[in-house]
Design an enzyme around this catalytic site. Sequence first.
Site, mmCIF file in Angstrom:
data_model
loop_
_atom_site.group_PDB
_atom_site.id
_atom_site.type_symbol
_atom_site.label_atom_id
_atom_site.label_comp_id
_atom_site.label_asym_id
_atom_site.label_seq_id
_atom_site.Cartn_x
_atom_site.Cartn_y
_atom_site.Cartn_z
ATOM 1 N N ASP A 49 117.655 -4.229 95.106
ATOM 2 C CA ASP A 49 116.917 -4.313 93.859
ATOM 3 C C ASP A 49 116.634 -2.946 93.245
ATOM 4 O O ASP A 49 116.590 -2.803 92.026
ATOM 5 C CB ASP A 49 115.607 -5.072 94.077
ATOM 6 C CG ASP A 49 115.830 -6.567 94.270
ATOM 7 O OD1 ASP A 49 116.799 -7.096 93.691
ATOM 8 O OD2 ASP A 49 115.046 -7.199 95.000
ATOM 9 N N TYR A 161 105.587 -5.189 92.334
ATOM 10 C CA TYR A 161 104.236 -4.712 92.620
ATOM 11 C C TYR A 161 103.182 -5.700 92.112
ATOM 12 O O TYR A 161 102.143 -5.904 92.748
ATOM 13 C CB TYR A 161 104.058 -3.346 91.975
ATOM 14 C CG TYR A 161 102.832 -2.566 92.386
ATOM 15 C CD1 TYR A 161 102.263 -2.691 93.649
ATOM 16 C CD2 TYR A 161 102.254 -1.667 91.502
ATOM 17 C CE1 TYR A 161 101.149 -1.953 94.019
ATOM 18 C CE2 TYR A 161 101.136 -0.923 91.857
ATOM 19 C CZ TYR A 161 100.593 -1.075 93.111
ATOM 20 O OH TYR A 161 99.479 -0.347 93.467
#
Length: 258
Positions: A49, A161
Amino acid sequence: MPSVSRAAVIASSAADGATDRLAAVASAHGVELVDDGGQADIAIVLGGDGTMLRALRRYLGSGVPVIGVNYGRVGFLTSMRSDELESGLARVFAGDYRTVALSTLEVRAGGKTSVAVNDVVVAGGTLGRMVELGYAIGGEELGTQPCDGVICATPTGSTAYNLSNNGPVLVWGIDALVLTFVAPHALHVRPLVVPRGPDVIVTNLTPDLAAGVLVDGQEVGRLEPGDRASIRIGEQQSLLATLPEATFFTRYAATFGR
């Protein structure tokens, strides 16, 4: 989609031997491979990613779609496993793929504008010290929050996140951002999903501590006490290519549904 004649290659250090396999498939299908930055019909990522994110930023606004073969840990943005490289890329070169337009964020701080594919984070840089952040949306003041920071994430970044801080997952294609506080010093604070249009204004109200402004994990500026950052959904889009069956929901079920 039209068949591919030229493909750019972006490979991580983890993709040992994968470039040779890619070259063999490309040769068999008459596809010319070019270095990252060369003119191409599609960009092929051999990595995870993080490498996908760098490639999406690299080709932002170019119209070149990015497709990935997973050589990372999660690979949520990639379309195929490493053992599917030959069969998957043969389909891609024949035009058997689709594209998804992914929204971005624009953040203005300190007189400079930056573009984020994943997220914009405003956070204190001193371990153990909270910051006090004021926030407003569309000109409406929503209060002051002592916290470790605040995340503004795109749908792409909502599984990064933002998710680790209990923020909601936004499905690709939703034209919105999600605002999530990091370790808020309150029980009632909840994430907010904000549509295109209104600006999110984050003000550093900490009297003696600067806050950093990070774009996709890289610091791009500092907010001194009283300074503010303006964040909004951007005009540019990145273009993700996927195999038709590798939808958002199949990836979500495989990654988070177990």
